[in-house]
Design a protein around this motif. Structure first.
Motif, PDB file in Angstrom:
ATOM      1  N   TYR A 402       0.834  -1.197   0.000  1.00  0.00           N
ATOM      2  CA  TYR A 402       0.000   0.000   0.000  1.00  0.00           C
ATOM      3  C   TYR A 402       0.872   1.252   0.000  1.00  0.00           C
ATOM      4  CZ  TYR A 402      -3.547  -3.445   0.488  1.00  0.00           C
ATOM      5  OH  TYR A 402      -4.358  -4.518   0.227  1.00  0.00           O
ATOM      6  N   GLU A 433      -5.862  -4.773 -11.024  1.00  0.00           N
ATOM      7  CA  GLU A 433      -6.837  -4.344 -10.019  1.00  0.00           C
ATOM      8  C   GLU A 433      -7.168  -2.873 -10.242  1.00  0.00           C
ATOM      9  OE1 GLU A 433      -6.519  -5.704  -6.026  1.00  0.00           O
ATOM     10  OE2 GLU A 433      -4.642  -6.756  -6.402  1.00  0.00           O
ATOM     11  N   THR A 503     -14.241  -4.875   0.307  1.00  0.00           N
ATOM     12  CA  THR A 503     -15.005  -4.770   1.549  1.00  0.00           C
ATOM     13  C   THR A 503     -15.527  -3.360   1.807  1.00  0.00           C
ATOM     14  OG1 THR A 503     -13.767  -6.577   2.502  1.00  0.00           O
ATOM     15  CG2 THR A 503     -14.826  -5.093   4.062  1.00  0.00           C
TER      16      THR A 503
HETATM   17  C1  LIG Z   1      -5.294  -4.445  -3.148  1.00  0.00           C
HETATM   18  C2  LIG Z   1      -6.652  -4.938  -2.810  1.00  0.00           C
HETATM   19  N1  LIG Z   1      -7.331  -5.639  -3.729  1.00  0.00           N
HETATM   20  C3  LIG Z   1      -8.563  -6.110  -3.488  1.00  0.00           C
HETATM   21  C4  LIG Z   1      -9.189  -5.897  -2.291  1.00  0.00           C
HETATM   22  C5  LIG Z   1     -10.571  -6.437  -2.045  1.00  0.00           C
HETATM   23  O1  LIG Z   1     -10.545  -7.459  -1.090  1.00  0.00           O
HETATM   24  P1  LIG Z   1     -11.808  -7.776  -0.191  1.00  0.00           P
HETATM   25  O2  LIG Z   1     -12.923  -8.014  -1.124  1.00  0.00           O
HETATM   26  O3  LIG Z   1     -11.450  -8.982   0.587  1.00  0.00           O
HETATM   27  O4  LIG Z   1     -12.042  -6.603   0.682  1.00  0.00           O
HETATM   28  C6  LIG Z   1      -8.524  -5.186  -1.289  1.00  0.00           C
HETATM   29  C7  LIG Z   1      -9.194  -4.995  -0.008  1.00  0.00           C
HETATM   30  O5  LIG Z   1      -9.161  -4.179   0.738  1.00  0.00           O
HETATM   31  C8  LIG Z   1      -7.227  -4.691  -1.553  1.00  0.00           C
HETATM   32  O6  LIG Z   1      -6.561  -4.011  -0.626  1.00  0.00           O
END
Ligand SMILES: Cc1ncc(COP(=O)(O)O)c(C=O)c1O
Length: 557
Positions: A402, A433, A503
């Motif tokens: 991050y 993503e 989330t």
């Molecule tokens: C980099 C990244 N990709 C995808 C997601 C989605 O993951 P989730 O659906 O488990 O929240 C997150 C979640 O915060 C993330 O930090």
């Protein structure tokens, strides 16, 4: 394609039936009493009677009228006036009939005692008190039905009773009993704190220390994201030779660290993100917590962090949420964000896997992600910076990922975009993503989300979206997806919708993709029908509005 899911569970349908029957009964009673009154009462009494009865009636609508629960306090207050007035009118009738052996003083004393008793016994009073004191006394809630029965008997004994008023009162009190005891929305609008103690909870292995100084809770309308933290946190230590030990729930507060602690220098840290939801039925739910803990161990494994006991971690999270349950916001779209994280604390500046770590869980009440409804966002296709590369830590939820993504996000935001679309780190060709979310592309004949090949975080929302969409009959493919393919489909009108999943936002519609100076508009910049449907389904499951057919949610008792 397509499919249907019921909006309500069987229990909700049954209770809705009870509520509807009560409304019909109350309307019938209102009509009949008005007919009786017009025969021998003044217009003022008729209007007062009608208002009183309507106030009574409105209360039944509350459980099925969730968005307007903020009016609950006012309606309960108005409603509190009803039983004393009914009793008073009975007494007036008794004294007027000349059957009053007590005289005027005795009458006033009896009326006052009855008023007080009714006030204290009625669930409206206790719910109102609960709202004012942010607590509820569920145990007393059903007593209103007893008061109704007493009123029915009083009318039978002394009043100008008719068969229908007795039957109605009895049926209404039975209905009340069912609602108050079976529908937690009414009986537990504000949660009672069920204090875990060593004696009365199954927490033998999790030590508990309650805070001596509970904090002021924030205004539910100004929560934002991650700004406020609850009264307690979960901690557990890892020490070489001892393993993970001393799980405990303790007051929220600073953790003291040696300045040489490894996490501060080499970022040996992993975390998770999940939520607890206060459902429309008053239940508190976690969404697939086992998946989060399994993913935490996947991250642990990659970062040389000793694996945790997933079942213990899920239980610890449940206990922590239960401890701070009165912090869970109840307004539409709000939730309690749960942040588990593990960090290395070895006081030694040397690059090597740590032998001493801390596992911590903190909780933060958060506001609605979309206070004004789902909003499509504009995305900048990032072809300079990369988030992760296969063989790296992209599939793990490690803090370092991050930190590395901040620069691109900052630059995209300065250009007027909400987030970036990440491309693969080797060829800058394949989509990975969007921001901190997984991404879905809805084409004419298939829905595609990039395959998890090491650099993408396997989202729990992503997994859930795939399941739901497949359940609805859509063809969902997890495969490499080139940016080129998306742009071509967009220009040819074959790209129907694009959305992110995670989330925090659940699903986030994407209205425009900006790439190399050109902007591709998606769904005309509006939210697509499928994105909206998916959002409604997932949030419906999380907030208890839609049947959880897949058994994804876990109730916090
Ligand atoms: C980099 C990244 N990709 C995808 C997601 C989605 O993951 P989730 O659906 O488990 O929240 C997150 C979640 O915060 C993330 O930090």
């Amino acid at each position: 394609m397509g499919g249907s899911t019921s909006l309500f569970t069987k229990k909700q349908k049954f209770l809705a039936g009870v509520v509807c029957s009560l409304i019909v009964l109350e309307l019938a009673r209102l009509a009949l009493s008005l007919l009786r009154m017009t025969a021998n009462a003044s217009p003022l009494a008729i209007v007062l009677g009608a208002v009183l009865n309507l106030a009574l009636l409105l209360k039944y609508l509350l459980p099925v009228w969730q968005p307007h629960r903020k009016w609950l306090g006012w309606l309960l207050a108005a409603n509190l006036a009803a039983p004393p007035l009914v009793v008073a009118s009975s007494f007036v009738k008794i004294s007027q009939s000349g059957n009053n052996p007590m005289g005027p003083v005795g009458m006033i004393v009896l009326v006052s005692i009855t008023f007080t008793l009714i006030m204290l016994l009625s669930p409206q009073f206790h719910l109102l008190r609960g709202i004012i004191r942010n607590k509820s006394t569920e145990k007393t809630a059903g007593k209103f039905s007893i008061v109704m029965l007493i009123i029915a008997s009083l009318e039978l004994l002394f009043g100008d009773t008719t068969w229908y008023s007795v039957v109605f009162n009895t049926l209404i009190s039975v209905g009340f009993t069912i609602i108050y005891f079976t529908w937690p929305v009414l009986s537990r609008p504000i949660l009672e704190i069920d204090t875990p103690t060593k004696e009365n909870t199954p927490m033998q292995q999790i030590r508990f220390e309650r805070t001596a100084a509970p904090k002021q809770k924030p205004d539910q309308n100004k929560l934002g994201f991650g700004k406020y933290f609850t009264d307690h946190m979960f901690l557990m230590n890892y020490d070489e030779g001892q393993g993970w030990h001393d799980p405990r729930i303790v007051p929220y507060g600073p953790i003291s660290l040696d300045p040489a602690a490894a996490c501060l220098h080499y970022g040996q840290e992993v975390f998770e993100g999940m939520k607890a939801y206060f459902g429309v039925d008053g239940k508190i739910r976690l969404f697939r917590p086992e998946e989060n803990m399994a993913r935490l161990n996947l991250s642990n494994e990659r970062l040389c962090i000793p694996l945790i006991d997933e079942a213990l971690a899920v239980r610890a999270i449940g206990e922590l949420v239960k401890t701070d349950r009165d912090w869970i916001p109840t307004q539409d779209g709000t939730s309690l964000y749960i942040r588990p994280f593990i960090f290395a604390v070895d006081p030694q500046v040397g690059v090597r896997p740590a032998g001493h770590l801390i596992f911590c869980v903190i909780l933060s009440p958060v506001g609605a992600y979309y206070p004004e409804g789902l909003n499509p966002v504009k995305i900048f296709v990032e072809n300079e910076y990369v988030r992760a590369v296969r063989g790296g830590t992209g599939f793990a939820k490690a803090g370092g990922n991050y930190a590395a993504s901040l620069k691109a996000q900052q630059e995209a935001q300065a250009r007027g975009f909400t987030q970036v679309l990440w491309l693969d780190g080797i060829e800058r060709k394949y989509i990975e993503e969007v921001g901190t979310m997984n991404v879905f592309f809805v084409f004419e004949n298939e829905i595609v989300t990039p395959a998890l090949q090491g650099s993408i975080l396997g989202g729990i929302t992503r997994k859930s979206c795939i399941d739901i969409l497949r359940g609805w009959g859509y063809q969902v493919n997890e495969r490499p997806l080139a940016l080129e393919e998306v742009l071509e489909a967009g220009k040819a009108g074959r790209l129907k919708e694009v959305f992110g999943s995670g989330t925090a936002a659940v699903v986030s519609p994407i209205g425009a993709l900006h790439c190399d100076g050109e902007t591709l508009s998606v769904s005309g910049g509006e939210i697509g029908a499928l994105t909206q449907r998916l959002y409604d389904e997932l949030t419906g499951i999380q907030w208890g509005k839609v049947a959880d057919a897949r058994g994804w949610t876990r109730d916090i008792a």
